[in-house]
Scaffold this active site. Sequence first.
Site, short mmCIF file in Angstrom:
data_model
loop_
_atom_site.label_atom_id
_atom_site.label_comp_id
_atom_site.label_asym_id
_atom_site.label_seq_id
_atom_site.Cartn_x
_atom_site.Cartn_y
_atom_site.Cartn_z
N GLU A 135 8.83 4.36 4.58
CA GLU A 135 7.57 3.97 4.84
C GLU A 135 6.96 3.16 3.71
O GLU A 135 7.07 3.58 2.56
CB GLU A 135 6.59 4.94 5.47
CG GLU A 135 5.36 4.61 5.97
CD GLU A 135 5.54 3.27 6.89
OE1 GLU A 135 6.16 3.31 7.85
OE2 GLU A 135 5.07 2.16 6.57
N LYS B 103 13.64 2.27 -1.27
CA LYS B 103 12.03 2.76 -1.22
C LYS B 103 11.70 3.23 -2.52
O LYS B 103 10.66 2.75 -3.00
CB LYS B 103 12.08 3.87 -0.35
CG LYS B 103 10.91 4.62 -0.41
CD LYS B 103 9.70 3.88 0.14
CE LYS B 103 8.28 4.38 -0.25
NZ LYS B 103 7.14 3.84 -0.04
N CYS C 161 2.40 8.84 -4.96
CA CYS C 161 3.63 8.42 -4.98
C CYS C 161 4.36 7.61 -6.01
O CYS C 161 5.45 8.07 -6.33
CB CYS C 161 3.89 7.53 -3.31
SG CYS C 161 3.86 8.55 -2.20
#
Length: 460
Positions: A163, A218, A274
Amino acid sequence: MRTIKKITCIGAGYVGGPTMSVVAQRCPEIEVTIVDSNTARIAAWNDSDLSNLPVYEPGLDEVVAEARGRNLFFSADVDKAIEEADMIFISVNTPTKTYGKGKGQAADLKFIELCARQIAAVATSDKIVVEKSTLPVRTAEALKSILHNTGNDVKFHILSNPEFLAEGTAVHDLQNPDRVLIGGEDDDAIQALVDIYSHWVPREKIITTNLWSSELSKLVANAFLAQRVSSINAISELCEVTGADVNEVSRAIGMDSRIGPKFLKASVGFGGSCFQKDILNLVYIARTYNLHAVADYWEQVILLNDHQKVRFAENIIKTLYNTVNGKKIAFLGWAFKKDTNDTRESAAIYVADHLLNEEAEVVVYDPKVSAEQIYKDLDYLGTRSPEDNRRLVTIATDPYEAMRDAHAIAVLTEWDEFMSYDWAKIKAGMKKPSFVFDGRKLLNRKQLEELGFVYYAIGE
Ligand code: NAD
Ligand code: UGA
């Protein structure tokens, strides 16, 4: 060709909640159930008062209002949702390990493994299992091993679908993604997920690739984004000693189409759950393969970010005549960026910690973060006792109250509302000289200086 009728998502957090709500909104014929072992979180997602949703994101309440009870369900019955689903997204947290091998760097995959084992134990029909969480490259191998050794005849296909949403703009990002990335080995399984996104995402924006490229992309996307922030923050320090203005530098370099204008805003340091976690993970993987030059290169992005937070705090102390003991410092903002109630790894936490070590009295105002969360963030650091955190830190629900009698104001989050405050009124109520330390370059220097503030901003 398989048709997906029921989707389950394990993990009702900042990613699982908004992502699956948008899938349900855009695919009314598919039943979407989001499950979580945290029953309080599920209850909040089911709250009839949409202002109580556990994740604050602009526009999310409308999406939930449209789909919830129609084809979107939140539940704590994980087993039932696994059993019934054709496709299962795993969207659980993958924090940095705090123990054992790789402590402080590697991703902790215990929650992922628990999900895989639960799916393996419960499933009685074939499933597509989608990695939505951000994972180290080659995690799918471990998932495959657990799922394929169940001993029953159930077939599992594993896909990677990282995502890319950013908090604060999650709904917009999900509705209009720059790209959707799907990695996998089985064409039918990949197509089933492409078909879901095709409900609203143009086909040319849906990229399919192999599992390992998808997983690694990612981590690399986040590393590149964080690197840009650390790069401009490094330049902000140089601007402060040379008389250059970092916004002007960003503007000048950003107009080069090869560099581009986005993500060049100097700040008190990036936060969020993150960036740091994913770079540390990248560093750990590189070291595991003995790629020490690669690891050192990326680690520098984190070191510079830590330096930026410390130097912001130290500038406050130095400017306030080398002592903040007993001085009231008002924090505007605690969230790691505007338009979110998320505080994970927020620069505000570390700046506060630094000032509290010097016995400053910190008063925090944030429009979306609760007092409970702020104390939790400080207690989690373990730097001082919870009693001392409550002695030194006060949480205000009114910004003017927070700033009254303050020696200094520190802007930690770029909430829009801070710009429209009555700064003359604030100045009148503060100690003199009245200092403002703007960690976001948000306020208007000219206006504040005309009112008599002593104004410092990052990179000026
Ligand atoms: P989060 O902590 O907000 O949510 C994770 C949820 O999973 C929690 O509610 C937790 O209770 C639940 N959970 C954990 N183990 C479980 C289990 N075994 N069974 C049922 N529920 C379980 O985390 P998040 O911010 O949503 O992040 C999830 C993943 O997505 C992470 O890997 C993160 O790196 C990645 N990611 C996050 C963002 C973001 O903006 N936050 C963006 C992109 C990717
Ligand atoms: C980031 C990425 O932008 C997403 O693509 C990714 O999906 C997500 O991480 C993730 O994997 O969790 P997020 O952390 O929500 O999203 O927010 P960002 O907008 O990227 O901001 C991160 C931090 O960098 C914030 O503290 C922000 O204030 C700071 N930042 C950002 C700057 O200081 N300057 C900038 O120019 C941009």
